[in-house]
Each structure stands twice: as C-alpha cells, then as structure tokens.
Design an enzyme around this catalytic site. Structure first.
Site, mmCIF file in Angstrom:
data_model
loop_
_atom_site.group_PDB
_atom_site.id
_atom_site.type_symbol
_atom_site.label_atom_id
_atom_site.label_comp_id
_atom_site.label_asym_id
_atom_site.label_seq_id
_atom_site.Cartn_x
_atom_site.Cartn_y
_atom_site.Cartn_z
ATOM 1 N N SER A 28 -89.113 41.634 52.368
ATOM 2 C CA SER A 28 -89.730 40.605 52.989
ATOM 3 C C SER A 28 -90.359 39.858 51.748
ATOM 4 O O SER A 28 -90.453 38.587 51.738
ATOM 5 C CB SER A 28 -90.325 40.817 54.082
ATOM 6 O OG SER A 28 -91.172 41.869 53.927
ATOM 7 N N GLY A 65 -87.442 43.440 55.996
ATOM 8 C CA GLY A 65 -87.582 44.651 56.956
ATOM 9 C C GLY A 65 -86.873 45.865 56.174
ATOM 10 O O GLY A 65 -86.794 47.063 56.429
ATOM 11 N N ASN A 93 -91.589 48.930 52.758
ATOM 12 C CA ASN A 93 -91.303 49.500 54.091
ATOM 13 C C ASN A 93 -91.291 50.909 54.258
ATOM 14 O O ASN A 93 -91.558 51.331 55.350
ATOM 15 C CB ASN A 93 -90.180 48.681 54.542
ATOM 16 C CG ASN A 93 -90.512 47.281 54.843
ATOM 17 O OD1 ASN A 93 -91.425 46.632 55.277
ATOM 18 N ND2 ASN A 93 -89.467 46.306 54.484
ATOM 19 N N ASP A 174 -101.108 38.410 58.789
ATOM 20 C CA ASP A 174 -100.518 39.774 59.145
ATOM 21 C C ASP A 174 -101.392 40.775 57.919
ATOM 22 O O ASP A 174 -101.304 41.986 58.264
ATOM 23 C CB ASP A 174 -99.176 39.844 59.071
ATOM 24 C CG ASP A 174 -98.393 39.657 57.629
ATOM 25 O OD1 ASP A 174 -99.116 39.492 56.663
ATOM 26 O OD2 ASP A 174 -97.143 39.540 57.866
ATOM 27 N N HIS A 177 -98.193 40.059 53.714
ATOM 28 C CA HIS A 177 -97.351 39.211 53.227
ATOM 29 C C HIS A 177 -98.038 38.323 52.378
ATOM 30 O O HIS A 177 -98.774 37.551 52.930
ATOM 31 C CB HIS A 177 -96.037 38.743 53.907
ATOM 32 C CG HIS A 177 -95.248 39.499 54.476
ATOM 33 N ND1 HIS A 177 -95.489 40.148 56.053
ATOM 34 C CD2 HIS A 177 -94.031 40.185 54.105
ATOM 35 C CE1 HIS A 177 -94.564 40.848 56.123
ATOM 36 N NE2 HIS A 177 -93.645 40.866 55.301
#
Length: 201
Positions: A28, A65, A93, A174, A177
């Site tokens: 991402s 993801g 991830n 978040d 990112h």
C-alpha cells in the site's frame, strides 16, 4: 540515399532511446493508499529522479495489503519484460501480521533471486519490524533485507520509511501510511540510491 539515411538517424528522438524503466514492486505504501495518484510514491520518485537529470519512468506495481507471499505470487505478471531496475519494497505487512520471519526470508529470497536470474538489477528497500513484536522477532525480521540483498548482489536501501515512520506530521491518521509530504520525503531520500543503482545497471 546516404544523406537521407543520415537525416533520418539524426531525426530519431533521443529521449525515447535513453529512457530508463523502473518498476516498484510493493504494497500500500507503493500503491499510494489514501493519496491522490499524483502523490503516490512512484510518481514522487519519478519526479525526484527527473529533477536530477535522469530520463526515467517509474511504474507503480504496488498492491495494498500485499505480503511478500503475495508479491512472489504475482511477480511474473507484475514485472514484465526487462526493466532497468526493480525496487522490491515489500515486507511491511509481514511484520504487521507477525508472519514467521523464515517465511518472509524465503519469499524475499525467491523474489530477488528470480529477478536476478532474469538479468534484472534489483534494489531491496528494507523494512523494520513493529516495536510491539519484541526483540527476538525484530532481530530475525530486520536481518532479512540486507542479507537477501547481499546474497544476490542487489543494491540495498536500509529502511523504506526512514525519517517518516512514527512522525504524525508525515503520516495519515492511521499512523502507518505516509501522507503527501511523507511520500515526497521518502522519494527525496530514495532518489540518490536509486540513481546510483540505475547507473550501475
């Protein structure tokens, strides 16, 4: 006839012949999650490289993801032809999900190995384990990226999010990112190592 051939040769666009092709294989962060596409990391990196006088096209092969297993499974169609450089920016991830570092290492080794077997230069962008995973996990995970790069003679960039990770001013709400300014900073920091890797290819 000779004059015509010389004229046609001179008329060919030089930039098209000189343009270098870079593919950024990632998750991402590469895909530009939460950002306008104009602020995605590959777009920003292309601008930084062109500002340095390089004729480069950076392709976005990021999938939100994605783990290293996902990157391996889509490698052949995500990286087609013979680019001048592939930046492997995977692993974040894996760390967030607590995937066994042995599995991450195996996947990274296969990704970089298959690319180098195809004669494609590679730059491995390292990742660091989340601090909540503990010291043993972090030591095993963090060692994967430099060691895989060294094993395959690939270029290595120690930490994709250097100077950006954990800084609220440079990340989206978040906390994971990069925001637009964070993506710009990542690209700015990566540009010189990527330029060196291109010049060595």
């Amino acid at each position: 006839m000779l004059l015509l051939l010389v004229t046609l040769t001179i008329a060919q666009p030089i930039s098209a012949a000189e343009e270098r092709r870079v593919v950024m294989l990632g998750d991402s962060i590469t895909a530009g999650y939460g950002l306008p596409q104009g602020d995605a990391l590959p777009v920003r990196l292309e601008k930084e490289l062109t500002d340095r006088g390089l004729d480069v096209a950076v392709e976005n092969a990021g999938v939100s993801g994605d783990t290293t297993a996902g990157g391996l499974s889509r490698l052949d169609w995500a990286v087609q032809g013979a680019p001048d450089l592939v930046i492997v920016a995977l692993g974040g991830n894996d760390g967030l999900r607590g995937i066994d570092p042995a599995d991450t290492r195996r996947n990274m080794d296969r990704i970089v190995g298959r690319l180098t077997e195809r004669g494609i230069p590679v730059l491995v962008a390292g990742m660091l384990a989340p601090p909540n995973m503990g010291g043993d996990y972090a030591r095993a995970f963090n060692a994967i990226f430099p060691e895989v790069a060294e094993a395959h003679g690939a270029a290595f960039y120690p930490f994709l999010l250097e100077g950006v990770a954990a800084d609220p001013a440079l990340n989206q709400p978040d906390g994971i990112h990069p925001n637009a300014e964070g993506a710009r900073l990542v690209a700015e920091r990566m540009a010189e190592p990527v330029a060196r890797a291109l010049k060595g290819s």
